[in-house]
Write a protein that holds these residues in place. Structure first.
Motif, PDB file in Angstrom:
ATOM      1  N   THR A 161       0.835  -1.202   0.000  1.00 54.01           N
ATOM      2  CA  THR A 161       0.000   0.000   0.000  1.00 54.01           C
ATOM      3  C   THR A 161       0.873   1.257   0.000  1.00 54.01           C
ATOM      4  OG1 THR A 161      -0.162   0.074   2.427  1.00 54.01           O
ATOM      5  CG2 THR A 161      -1.856  -1.196   1.234  1.00 54.01           C
ATOM      6  N   ASN A 162       2.168   1.089   0.235  1.00 55.56           N
ATOM      7  CA  ASN A 162       3.101   2.217   0.240  1.00 55.56           C
ATOM      8  C   ASN A 162       3.607   2.443  -1.185  1.00 55.56           C
ATOM      9  OD1 ASN A 162       5.504   3.787   0.352  1.00 55.56           O
ATOM     10  ND2 ASN A 162       5.730   3.265   2.520  1.00 55.56           N
ATOM     11  N   PRO A 163       3.397   3.653  -1.727  1.00 59.50           N
ATOM     12  CA  PRO A 163       3.834   3.924  -3.107  1.00 59.50           C
ATOM     13  C   PRO A 163       5.345   3.735  -3.327  1.00 59.50           C
ATOM     14  CG  PRO A 163       2.415   5.688  -2.302  1.00 59.50           C
ATOM     15  CD  PRO A 163       2.680   4.793  -1.145  1.00 59.50           C
ATOM     16  N   LEU A 164       6.173   3.996  -2.321  1.00 61.12           N
ATOM     17  CA  LEU A 164       7.618   3.787  -2.474  1.00 61.12           C
ATOM     18  C   LEU A 164       7.946   2.305  -2.617  1.00 61.12           C
ATOM     19  CD1 LEU A 164       9.209   6.377  -0.022  1.00 61.12           C
ATOM     20  CD2 LEU A 164       9.123   6.454  -2.510  1.00 61.12           C
ATOM     21  N   THR A 165       7.227   1.481  -1.896  1.00 60.65           N
ATOM     22  CA  THR A 165       7.421   0.034  -2.014  1.00 60.65           C
ATOM     23  C   THR A 165       7.021  -0.434  -3.410  1.00 60.65           C
ATOM     24  OG1 THR A 165       7.065  -0.312   0.350  1.00 60.65           O
ATOM     25  CG2 THR A 165       6.739  -2.220  -1.095  1.00 60.65           C
ATOM     26  N   VAL A 166       5.911   0.059  -3.891  1.00 63.00           N
ATOM     27  CA  VAL A 166       5.449  -0.315  -5.238  1.00 63.00           C
ATOM     28  C   VAL A 166       6.465   0.138  -6.282  1.00 63.00           C
ATOM     29  CG1 VAL A 166       3.640   0.033  -6.974  1.00 63.00           C
ATOM     30  CG2 VAL A 166       3.021  -0.345  -4.569  1.00 63.00           C
ATOM     31  N   LEU A 167       6.950   1.374  -6.168  1.00 60.49           N
ATOM     32  CA  LEU A 167       7.958   1.882  -7.096  1.00 60.49           C
ATOM     33  C   LEU A 167       9.223   1.021  -7.043  1.00 60.49           C
ATOM     34  CD1 LEU A 167       9.029   3.950  -9.123  1.00 60.49           C
ATOM     35  CD2 LEU A 167       9.680   5.396  -7.163  1.00 60.49           C
ATOM     36  N   ALA A 168       9.646   0.667  -5.848  1.00 63.05           N
ATOM     37  CA  ALA A 168      10.836  -0.172  -5.688  1.00 63.05           C
ATOM     38  C   ALA A 168      10.644  -1.522  -6.374  1.00 63.05           C
ATOM     39  CB  ALA A 168      11.143  -0.371  -4.201  1.00 63.05           C
ATOM     40  N   LEU A 169       9.486  -2.132  -6.166  1.00 61.59           N
ATOM     41  CA  LEU A 169       9.207  -3.428  -6.786  1.00 61.59           C
ATOM     42  C   LEU A 169       9.145  -3.329  -8.307  1.00 61.59           C
ATOM     43  CD1 LEU A 169       6.588  -4.832  -4.239  1.00 61.59           C
ATOM     44  CD2 LEU A 169       8.989  -5.527  -4.511  1.00 61.59           C
ATOM     45  N   VAL A 170       8.599  -2.227  -8.809  1.00 59.65           N
ATOM     46  CA  VAL A 170       8.561  -2.004 -10.266  1.00 59.65           C
ATOM     47  C   VAL A 170       9.985  -1.867 -10.806  1.00 59.65           C
ATOM     48  CG1 VAL A 170       7.904  -0.341 -12.066  1.00 59.65           C
ATOM     49  CG2 VAL A 170       6.224  -1.070 -10.357  1.00 59.65           C
ATOM     50  N   LEU A 171      10.833  -1.091 -10.125  1.00 62.87           N
ATOM     51  CA  LEU A 171      12.227  -0.945 -10.567  1.00 62.87           C
ATOM     52  C   LEU A 171      12.939  -2.294 -10.590  1.00 62.87           C
ATOM     53  CD1 LEU A 171      13.337   2.322  -8.731  1.00 62.87           C
ATOM     54  CD2 LEU A 171      13.088   1.996 -11.201  1.00 62.87           C
ATOM     55  N   ILE A 172      12.753  -3.075  -9.563  1.00 61.40           N
ATOM     56  CA  ILE A 172      13.387  -4.401  -9.502  1.00 61.40           C
ATOM     57  C   ILE A 172      12.863  -5.285 -10.634  1.00 61.40           C
ATOM     58  CG2 ILE A 172      13.603  -6.512  -8.135  1.00 61.40           C
ATOM     59  CD1 ILE A 172      13.489  -4.610  -5.610  1.00 61.40           C
ATOM     60  N   ALA A 173      11.563  -5.305 -10.838  1.00 63.46           N
ATOM     61  CA  ALA A 173      10.974  -6.147 -11.891  1.00 63.46           C
ATOM     62  C   ALA A 173      11.440  -5.712 -13.281  1.00 63.46           C
ATOM     63  CB  ALA A 173       9.449  -6.111 -11.795  1.00 63.46           C
ATOM     64  N   VAL A 174      11.470  -4.411 -13.521  1.00 57.03           N
ATOM     65  CA  VAL A 174      11.946  -3.908 -14.816  1.00 57.03           C
ATOM     66  C   VAL A 174      13.415  -4.272 -15.010  1.00 57.03           C
ATOM     67  CG1 VAL A 174      12.486  -1.778 -16.099  1.00 57.03           C
ATOM     68  CG2 VAL A 174      10.225  -2.091 -15.063  1.00 57.03           C
ATOM     69  N   GLY A 175      14.218  -4.080 -13.975  1.00 60.32           N
ATOM     70  CA  GLY A 175      15.628  -4.436 -14.062  1.00 60.32           C
ATOM     71  C   GLY A 175      15.834  -5.909 -14.364  1.00 60.32           C
ATOM     72  N   VAL A 176      15.075  -6.772 -13.705  1.00 64.41           N
ATOM     73  CA  VAL A 176      15.185  -8.211 -13.939  1.00 64.41           C
ATOM     74  C   VAL A 176      14.756  -8.552 -15.372  1.00 64.41           C
ATOM     75  CG1 VAL A 176      14.220 -10.473 -13.310  1.00 64.41           C
ATOM     76  CG2 VAL A 176      14.989  -8.898 -11.523  1.00 64.41           C
ATOM     77  N   ALA A 177      13.657  -7.974 -15.833  1.00 61.08           N
ATOM     78  CA  ALA A 177      13.176  -8.246 -17.190  1.00 61.08           C
ATOM     79  C   ALA A 177      14.200  -7.797 -18.239  1.00 61.08           C
ATOM     80  CB  ALA A 177      11.829  -7.551 -17.419  1.00 61.08           C
ATOM     81  N   LEU A 178      14.771  -6.617 -18.042  1.00 56.28           N
ATOM     82  CA  LEU A 178      15.782  -6.120 -18.982  1.00 56.28           C
ATOM     83  C   LEU A 178      17.043  -6.981 -18.942  1.00 56.28           C
ATOM     84  CD1 LEU A 178      15.385  -2.266 -18.456  1.00 56.28           C
ATOM     85  CD2 LEU A 178      14.486  -3.661 -20.336  1.00 56.28           C
ATOM     86  N   LEU A 179      17.433  -7.414 -17.753  1.00 60.11           N
ATOM     87  CA  LEU A 179      18.607  -8.278 -17.618  1.00 60.11           C
ATOM     88  C   LEU A 179      18.390  -9.595 -18.362  1.00 60.11           C
ATOM     89  CD1 LEU A 179      21.395  -8.824 -16.370  1.00 60.11           C
ATOM     90  CD2 LEU A 179      20.202  -9.692 -14.341  1.00 60.11           C
ATOM     91  N   ILE A 180      17.221 -10.183 -18.223  1.00 57.04           N
ATOM     92  CA  ILE A 180      16.911 -11.429 -18.926  1.00 57.04           C
ATOM     93  C   ILE A 180      16.971 -11.213 -20.439  1.00 57.04           C
ATOM     94  CG2 ILE A 180      15.049 -13.085 -19.414  1.00 57.04           C
ATOM     95  CD1 ILE A 180      14.290 -12.797 -16.393  1.00 57.04           C
ATOM     96  N   ALA A 181      16.432 -10.092 -20.902  1.00 58.45           N
ATOM     97  CA  ALA A 181      16.478  -9.787 -22.339  1.00 58.45           C
ATOM     98  C   ALA A 181      17.921  -9.670 -22.830  1.00 58.45           C
ATOM     99  CB  ALA A 181      15.708  -8.496 -22.634  1.00 58.45           C
TER     100      ALA A 181
END
Length: 167
Positions: free
Chosen positions: A40-60
Motif C-alpha cells: 500500500t506504500n507507493p515507495l514500495t510499489v515503485l521499488a518493486l517495479v524498478l526491480i521487476a523492470v531491471g530483472v526483465a531487462l537483464l533477462i532480455a
C-alpha cells in the motif's frame, strides 16, 4: 547439445555475477532480508517495479548474448559475435544498467543509504571496467564494426538523433 551447454553456462554466470551482485550481497549485507513488504506504500510499489523492470531487462540482455552472440555475460565466456540488436541498439551497456536498476530498486525497498553507496561504488567500478577492459577488448575482437557501433550508440545513455531539416 551446444544450445544446452550455452543455456547452462548462461544460467551459471547469471547466478555468479548479477545473482551475487544484485541478489546475495544486498540480501546478506544491506538489510534486504529484513524488509517488510507493504504494497500500500507507493515507495514500495515503485521499488518493486524498478526491480521487476531491471530483472526483465537483464533477462532480455542475457538472451541476446546467447541467441545472437553465442556467448554469455561473463568476460571469460563472452559472445563470439558482436551483439547490436535488442536493447543494445539503444545503449552499449544495458546489462549493467539493468543490474543498476535492480540495486536502486532494492535500495528504495530497504530504505538503505548504505545500499545507495554500494550502488555508487558498483556503478563506478562497472564504468571503469567498461572503459579500461571491455571496450579495448571489444575493439581488438571486432575492429571497425565495434568502432562504428561505439560512434552511433551511447555507453550509458541513448543518443537520440533528430531528423535533419529539409533543404
Amino acid at each position: 547439445m551446444p544450445r544446452l551447454s550455452l543455456a547452462l553456462r548462461s544460467l551459471l554466470w547469471t547466478i555468479l555475477l548479477p545473482g551475487i551482485v544484485a541478489g546475495y550481497i544486498p540480501w546478506r549485507f544491506f538489510g534486504l532480508s529484513h524488509v517488510q513488504l507493504d504494497i500500500t506504500n507507493p515507495l514500495t510499489v515503485l521499488a518493486l517495479v524498478l526491480i521487476a523492470v531491471g530483472v526483465a531487462l537483464l533477462i532480455a540482455c542475457i538472451w541476446e548474448f546467447a541467441a545472437r552472440g553465442k556467448g554469455t555475460l561473463s568476460p571469460v565466456d563472452p559472445p563470439k559475435e558482436l551483439v547490436v540488436q535488442g536493447l543494445y541498439r539503444y545503449v552499449r551497456n544495458p546489462m549493467y544498467l539493468s543490474v543498476s536498476t535492480i540495486v536502486l530498486g532494492e535500495a528504495l525497498l530497504a530504505r538503505s543509504r548504505a545500499l545507495v553507496v554500494y550502488w555508487v561504488i558498483l556503478f563506478v567500478a562497472a564504468n571503469l571496467f567498461v572503459m579500461l577492459y571491455e571496450e579495448p577488448a571489444l575493439r581488438r575482437q571486432f575492429g571497425e564494426s565495434y568502432t562504428r557501433y561505439q560512434e552511433g550508440v551511447g555507453r550509458w545513455l541513448p543518443r537520440f538523433v533528430l531528423p535533419s531539416k529539409p533543404r
